[in-house]
Design a protein around this motif. Structure first.
Motif, PDB file in Angstrom:
ATOM      1  N   ALA A 123       0.829  -1.207   0.000  1.00  0.00           N
ATOM      2  CA  ALA A 123       0.000   0.000   0.000  1.00  0.00           C
ATOM      3  C   ALA A 123       0.863   1.257   0.000  1.00  0.00           C
ATOM      4  N   VAL A 124       1.988   1.222   0.710  1.00  0.00           N
ATOM      5  CA  VAL A 124       2.913   2.365   0.721  1.00  0.00           C
ATOM      6  C   VAL A 124       3.434   2.627  -0.687  1.00  0.00           C
ATOM      7  N   VAL A 125       3.880   1.575  -1.366  1.00  0.00           N
ATOM      8  CA  VAL A 125       4.407   1.728  -2.726  1.00  0.00           C
ATOM      9  C   VAL A 125       3.315   2.238  -3.664  1.00  0.00           C
ATOM     10  N   GLN A 126       2.128   1.655  -3.582  1.00  0.00           N
ATOM     11  CA  GLN A 126       1.034   2.063  -4.463  1.00  0.00           C
ATOM     12  C   GLN A 126       0.642   3.513  -4.228  1.00  0.00           C
ATOM     13  N   ASP A 127       0.689   3.950  -2.978  1.00  0.00           N
ATOM     14  CA  ASP A 127       0.333   5.336  -2.672  1.00  0.00           C
ATOM     15  C   ASP A 127       1.339   6.304  -3.288  1.00  0.00           C
ATOM     16  N   ILE A 128       2.623   5.993  -3.161  1.00  0.00           N
ATOM     17  CA  ILE A 128       3.648   6.887  -3.705  1.00  0.00           C
ATOM     18  C   ILE A 128       3.590   6.898  -5.225  1.00  0.00           C
ATOM     19  N   VAL A 129       3.536   5.716  -5.822  1.00  0.00           N
ATOM     20  CA  VAL A 129       3.503   5.633  -7.281  1.00  0.00           C
ATOM     21  C   VAL A 129       2.224   6.266  -7.822  1.00  0.00           C
ATOM     22  N   GLY A 130       1.132   6.148  -7.061  1.00  0.00           N
ATOM     23  CA  GLY A 130      -0.124   6.745  -7.496  1.00  0.00           C
ATOM     24  C   GLY A 130      -0.058   8.253  -7.628  1.00  0.00           C
ATOM     25  N   ARG A 131       0.881   8.870  -6.920  1.00  0.00           N
ATOM     26  CA  ARG A 131       1.046  10.323  -7.032  1.00  0.00           C
ATOM     27  C   ARG A 131       1.728  10.711  -8.338  1.00  0.00           C
ATOM     28  N   LEU A 132       2.356   9.740  -8.980  1.00  0.00           N
ATOM     29  CA  LEU A 132       2.969  10.002 -10.281  1.00  0.00           C
ATOM     30  C   LEU A 132       1.906   9.771 -11.352  1.00  0.00           C
ATOM     31  N   VAL A 173       6.637  14.166 -12.737  1.00  0.00           N
ATOM     32  CA  VAL A 173       7.374  13.367 -11.754  1.00  0.00           C
ATOM     33  C   VAL A 173       8.392  14.240 -11.021  1.00  0.00           C
ATOM     34  N   LEU A 174       9.040  15.146 -11.743  1.00  0.00           N
ATOM     35  CA  LEU A 174       9.993  16.050 -11.096  1.00  0.00           C
ATOM     36  C   LEU A 174       9.286  16.982 -10.112  1.00  0.00           C
ATOM     37  N   ASP A 175       8.076  17.420 -10.450  1.00  0.00           N
ATOM     38  CA  ASP A 175       7.290  18.229  -9.505  1.00  0.00           C
ATOM     39  C   ASP A 175       7.062  17.452  -8.212  1.00  0.00           C
ATOM     40  N   GLN A 176       6.704  16.180  -8.352  1.00  0.00           N
ATOM     41  CA  GLN A 176       6.476  15.351  -7.172  1.00  0.00           C
ATOM     42  C   GLN A 176       7.771  15.164  -6.384  1.00  0.00           C
ATOM     43  N   GLU A 182      10.181  17.290  -6.109  1.00  0.00           N
ATOM     44  CA  GLU A 182      10.470  18.522  -5.377  1.00  0.00           C
ATOM     45  C   GLU A 182       9.526  18.709  -4.195  1.00  0.00           C
ATOM     46  N   ARG A 183       8.258  18.356  -4.376  1.00  0.00           N
ATOM     47  CA  ARG A 183       7.256  18.618  -3.339  1.00  0.00           C
ATOM     48  C   ARG A 183       7.213  17.527  -2.276  1.00  0.00           C
ATOM     49  N   HIS A 184       7.519  16.306  -2.667  1.00  0.00           N
ATOM     50  CA  HIS A 184       7.370  15.169  -1.753  1.00  0.00           C
ATOM     51  C   HIS A 184       8.649  14.335  -1.749  1.00  0.00           C
ATOM     52  N   ARG A 185       9.771  14.984  -1.519  1.00  0.00           N
ATOM     53  CA  ARG A 185      11.052  14.272  -1.591  1.00  0.00           C
ATOM     54  C   ARG A 185      11.119  13.130  -0.588  1.00  0.00           C
ATOM     55  N   GLU A 186      10.457  13.292   0.554  1.00  0.00           N
ATOM     56  CA  GLU A 186      10.482  12.235   1.565  1.00  0.00           C
ATOM     57  C   GLU A 186       9.964  10.921   0.993  1.00  0.00           C
ATOM     58  N   GLN A 187       8.969  10.999   0.116  1.00  0.00           N
ATOM     59  CA  GLN A 187       8.413   9.773  -0.452  1.00  0.00           C
ATOM     60  C   GLN A 187       9.404   9.097  -1.393  1.00  0.00           C
ATOM     61  N   PHE A 188      10.224   9.885  -2.068  1.00  0.00           N
ATOM     62  CA  PHE A 188      11.259   9.292  -2.909  1.00  0.00           C
ATOM     63  C   PHE A 188      12.353   8.672  -2.044  1.00  0.00           C
ATOM     64  N   VAL A 189      12.608   9.268  -0.884  1.00  0.00           N
ATOM     65  CA  VAL A 189      13.544   8.662   0.065  1.00  0.00           C
ATOM     66  C   VAL A 189      13.024   7.287   0.490  1.00  0.00           C
ATOM     67  N   VAL A 190      11.717   7.202   0.723  1.00  0.00           N
ATOM     68  CA  VAL A 190      11.103   5.930   1.108  1.00  0.00           C
ATOM     69  C   VAL A 190      11.270   4.903  -0.015  1.00  0.00           C
ATOM     70  N   LEU A 191      10.979   5.304  -1.251  1.00  0.00           N
ATOM     71  CA  LEU A 191      11.136   4.379  -2.377  1.00  0.00           C
ATOM     72  C   LEU A 191      12.579   3.910  -2.506  1.00  0.00           C
ATOM     73  N   ASN A 192      13.511   4.842  -2.347  1.00  0.00           N
ATOM     74  CA  ASN A 192      14.922   4.492  -2.436  1.00  0.00           C
ATOM     75  C   ASN A 192      15.289   3.463  -1.368  1.00  0.00           C
ATOM     76  N   GLU A 193      14.782   3.661  -0.167  1.00  0.00           N
ATOM     77  CA  GLU A 193      15.031   2.718   0.926  1.00  0.00           C
ATOM     78  C   GLU A 193      14.457   1.340   0.591  1.00  0.00           C
ATOM     79  N   LEU A 194      13.265   1.325   0.007  1.00  0.00           N
ATOM     80  CA  LEU A 194      12.627   0.052  -0.320  1.00  0.00           C
ATOM     81  C   LEU A 194      13.372  -0.671  -1.440  1.00  0.00           C
ATOM     82  N   TYR A 195      13.832   0.082  -2.447  1.00  0.00           N
ATOM     83  CA  TYR A 195      14.587  -0.551  -3.534  1.00  0.00           C
ATOM     84  C   TYR A 195      15.886  -1.157  -3.007  1.00  0.00           C
ATOM     85  N   ASN A 196      16.554  -0.449  -2.106  1.00  0.00           N
ATOM     86  CA  ASN A 196      17.788  -0.994  -1.530  1.00  0.00           C
ATOM     87  C   ASN A 196      17.509  -2.275  -0.753  1.00  0.00           C
ATOM     88  N   ARG A 197      16.433  -2.275   0.006  1.00  0.00           N
ATOM     89  CA  ARG A 197      16.079  -3.450   0.795  1.00  0.00           C
ATOM     90  C   ARG A 197      15.665  -4.620  -0.102  1.00  0.00           C
TER      91      ARG A 197
END
Length: 208
Positions: A71-80, A104-107, A109-124
């Motif tokens: 659900a976390v991934v779907q929520d973030i990707v849904g913003r794109l 996507v670049l607008d997102q 800039e506005r929601h960088r924390e969510q990209f940090v979350v995605l980056n963390e998930l991809y690493n894991r």
């Protein structure tokens, strides 16, 4: 004779809203927790505490940790969002692609924390097969969205005649995934890089 079972209602906390609202609160809390502590720090009990609910209520909405992460991934990707709401017909392919990149670049800039979350998930996901399946499904959906746009742009002459739509889609998604690894990258620098990427896909006849 088997004993009949009666369902036990999920406790309703004070101030509880609709089911959809509660789910969104749980997802948002999980995102913040991953951003704060990384995937290793994601504990469903702490998510419940942050939302102000008990663990039974959280499990009612998300029976497993994998369901919550999905659900976390779907929520973030849904913003794109793919096509702006209200558009009856998508714009021409090249314009459509440019609009998507800038959205996507607008997102970012506005929601960088969510990209940090995605980056963390991809690493894991390198070490977690269940998480890898979740992210692969998201990657496939994004690629499936981009490929028809790229193919249409190639076929109508806006993009390079020798363009491989699947390879180009992989290049675009990889570009966005790499943004957080460029420490100190400014929003202007990210947009310039995206424009350069787009110019590399253009046909020679496309005005630049």
């Amino acid at each position: 004779m088997p004993t009949s079972r009666t369902s036990v209602p999920v406790p309703r906390e004070r101030g509880a809203g609709s089911g959809a609202q509660r789910r969104q609160e749980i997802v948002a809390a999980a995102q913040r927790l991953i951003a704060d502590k990384g995937f290793e720090g994601l504990r469903v009990r702490e998510v419940a505490d942050r939302v102000g609910i008990n663990i039974a209520t959280l499990h009612y909405h998300f029976p497993s940790k994998e369901a919550l992460v999905t659900a976390v991934v779907q929520d973030i990707v849904g913003r794109l969002d793919r096509v702006p709401a209200g558009d009856v017909q998508p714009p021409p392919p090249r314009e459509h692609l440019a609009g998507h990149l800038h959205h996507v670049l607008d997102q970012f800039e506005r929601h960088r924390e969510q990209f940090v979350v995605l980056n963390e998930l991809y690493n894991r996901a390198i070490r977690d097969e269940a998480l890898r399946r979740v992210l692969q499904a998201s990657d496939t959906a994004w690629t499936d969205y981009l490929v028809p746009i790229l193919r249409a742009g190639r076929d109508n002459g806006q993009l390079r005649a020798d363009l491989d739509p699947v390879a180009a889609a992989t290049l675009i998604t990889g570009f966005f995934k790499s943004l957080l690894f460029h420490l100190g990258l400014t929003p202007q620098g990210a947009r310039q890089a995206a424009d350069e990427l787009l110019r590399g896909l253009d046909s020679q006849e496309t005005p630049r």
